[in-house]
Design an enzyme around this catalytic site. Structure first.
Site, mmCIF file in Angstrom:
data_model
loop_
_atom_site.group_PDB
_atom_site.id
_atom_site.type_symbol
_atom_site.label_atom_id
_atom_site.label_comp_id
_atom_site.label_asym_id
_atom_site.label_seq_id
_atom_site.Cartn_x
_atom_site.Cartn_y
_atom_site.Cartn_z
ATOM 1 N N HIS A 246 0.751 13.857 6.138
ATOM 2 C CA HIS A 246 1.051 13.382 4.782
ATOM 3 C C HIS A 246 -0.207 13.496 3.923
ATOM 4 O O HIS A 246 -1.130 12.686 4.027
ATOM 5 C CB HIS A 246 1.547 11.936 4.780
ATOM 6 C CG HIS A 246 1.983 11.471 3.413
ATOM 7 N ND1 HIS A 246 3.275 11.585 2.966
ATOM 8 C CD2 HIS A 246 1.291 10.938 2.382
ATOM 9 C CE1 HIS A 246 3.362 11.115 1.723
ATOM 10 N NE2 HIS A 246 2.160 10.716 1.348
ATOM 11 N N ARG B 252 7.880 2.916 -10.205
ATOM 12 C CA ARG B 252 6.748 3.207 -11.090
ATOM 13 C C ARG B 252 6.425 4.705 -11.097
ATOM 14 O O ARG B 252 5.622 5.173 -11.904
ATOM 15 C CB ARG B 252 5.525 2.379 -10.670
ATOM 16 C CG ARG B 252 4.910 2.811 -9.392
ATOM 17 C CD ARG B 252 3.791 1.916 -8.888
ATOM 18 N NE ARG B 252 3.696 2.013 -7.444
ATOM 19 C CZ ARG B 252 3.117 2.997 -6.793
ATOM 20 N NH1 ARG B 252 2.550 3.975 -7.445
ATOM 21 N NH2 ARG B 252 3.101 3.013 -5.469
ATOM 22 N N HIS C 294 5.450 5.851 4.879
ATOM 23 C CA HIS C 294 4.675 4.610 4.941
ATOM 24 C C HIS C 294 5.494 3.396 5.409
ATOM 25 O O HIS C 294 5.399 2.299 4.823
ATOM 26 C CB HIS C 294 4.030 4.305 3.579
ATOM 27 C CG HIS C 294 3.497 5.523 2.872
ATOM 28 N ND1 HIS C 294 3.017 6.632 3.531
ATOM 29 C CD2 HIS C 294 3.362 5.800 1.539
ATOM 30 C CE1 HIS C 294 2.618 7.540 2.649
ATOM 31 N NE2 HIS C 294 2.821 7.064 1.450
ATOM 32 N N ASP D 88 -2.793 10.703 3.641
ATOM 33 C CA ASP D 88 -2.394 10.479 2.246
ATOM 34 C C ASP D 88 -3.464 10.944 1.253
ATOM 35 O O ASP D 88 -3.421 10.596 0.072
ATOM 36 C CB ASP D 88 -2.020 9.020 1.975
ATOM 37 C CG ASP D 88 -1.367 8.839 0.607
ATOM 38 O OD1 ASP D 88 -0.620 9.733 0.183
ATOM 39 O OD2 ASP D 88 -1.634 7.826 -0.054
HETATM 40 C C1 0GY Z 1 1.867 8.692 -1.837
HETATM 41 C C2 0GY Z 1 2.036 7.579 -2.692
HETATM 42 C C3 0GY Z 1 2.131 7.513 -4.029
HETATM 43 C C4 0GY Z 1 2.395 8.577 -4.924
HETATM 44 C C5 0GY Z 1 3.221 9.607 -4.707
HETATM 45 O O1 0GY Z 1 4.458 11.425 -5.322
HETATM 46 C C6 0GY Z 1 3.656 10.579 -5.711
HETATM 47 O O2 0GY Z 1 3.252 10.516 -6.861
HETATM 48 O O3 0GY Z 1 3.732 9.787 -3.520
HETATM 49 C C7 0GY Z 1 2.028 6.174 -4.614
HETATM 50 O O4 0GY Z 1 1.649 6.055 -5.786
HETATM 51 O O5 0GY Z 1 2.316 5.196 -3.910
HETATM 52 O O6 0GY Z 1 2.331 8.695 -0.723
HETATM 53 O O7 0GY Z 1 1.226 9.658 -2.216
#
Ligand code: 0GY
Length: 298
Positions: A34, A133, A184, A253
């Protein structure tokens, strides 16, 4: 392609410039399952509908981190800041010498030819994001239609949601016809007990649906106690790994979008792995066997 300048959000934290070298040695062939690439924005513009503007996090930096942490492969997940424009993802996959696979975002009505081109580039899944969000809502029947379109390619669906939203999403998730990977651990509230009702609901989802997998990632997002121990997240991740050893994945991440409290040291994140997967056998499944089965079976 017209070059465009983007300014990252004022409160954006840039990825760690020099993470520590982890003490934990990942097994040969380990996969960071990830992570993201962002831009660079003047080459691969951020989506007009995005909810945030990140710092550029280009593929070269990701390969550097992969090598530094002792990993061999990446699964790059399309982030919402690029919308359904998968060009940065595809460019990274095509420059990876076969060492990266991808999870894309597609819109309903995507052409079969585009799906085939994404597959040829190394995409093996689509992501449905339910975090309010980050995205505007998409109707469940539209998502189901996409899931049915990608099923014949052998792809899976990655879902990202927060624990409090699981009750209302549960029935929809149960209808998904493919393998489903939860980002997650469904974002549990780790101030609640690991055997409390909220996390039991998530464990129940995994138990009831043998097609569900989970990433045991992102302690930095879930933790209240924070780095370096992220001790409050460890029992949650360990429970998932020990209960479903053949259906778990791990990822950094990187570059950690939307982290406002702190920017994690990726080396410290790697050093958590033996705490959540305490035996060599569990580590081999988590880091090598499971991601290879899901992303490199061909
Ligand atoms: C992650 C988490 C986030 C963002 C995104 O696609 C995204 O913008 O996944 C987050 O803000 O929690 O896993 O990258």
């Amino acid at each position: 392609m017209a070059s465009q300048r983007f300014t990252m959000d004022a409160d954006w934290l840039v990825f760690h410039p020099n993470p520590s070298r982890p003490s934990f040695r990942a097994p040969p062939g380990a996969v960071d399952a990830h992570c993201h690439v962002f831009g660079p924005g003047d080459v691969f513009p951020y989506a007009p509908e995005r909810k945030y503007t990140p710092c550029d996090a280009p593929k070269e930096k990701l390969w550097e981190l992969r090598d530094f942490l002792g990993f061999e492969r990446n699964v790059i997940v399309q982030a919402t800041c690029h919308g359904a424009d998968n060009r940065a993802l595809v460019d990274a996959l095509q420059s990876s010498d076969g060492r990266a696979r991808g999870v894309a975002t597609v819109r309903p009505g995507v052409e079969d030819a585009e799906l085939r081109a994404l597959h040829a580039a190394g995409v093996r899944g689509v992501r449905f994001n339910f975090v309010k969000r980050l995205v505007d809502t998409t109707a469940p029947d539209v998502l189901l239609e996409i899931a049915r379109r990608i099923q014949p390619l052998g792809w899976h669906v990655v879902i990202y949601f927060e624990a409090q939203d699981l009750p209302e999403l549960y029935d929809f998730f149960s209808e998904l016809p493919t393998t489903v990977v939860v980002d997650h651990m469904g974002r549990p509230d780790v101030s609640q007990p690991v055997d409390g009702p909220e996390f039991e609901r998530f464990i129940g989802l995994m138990r009831e649906h043998p097609n569900f997998w989970s990433k045991v990632s992102c302690p930095e997002r879930l933790s209240r106690v924070g780095p370096p121990s992220y001790a409050d997240v460890v029992p949650f991740a360990r429970r998932v790994v020990e209960t479903f050893p053949d259906r778990v994945l791990w990822g950094t991440d990187w570059p950690h979008p939307n982290m406002k409290s702190h920017m994690p040291d990726d080396g410290q994140l790697v050093d958590l792995i033996p705490k959540i997967a305490p035996t060599a056998e569990l580590q081999q499944k988590l880091l090598v066997d499971n991601p290879m089965r899901l992303y490199w079976s061909d």
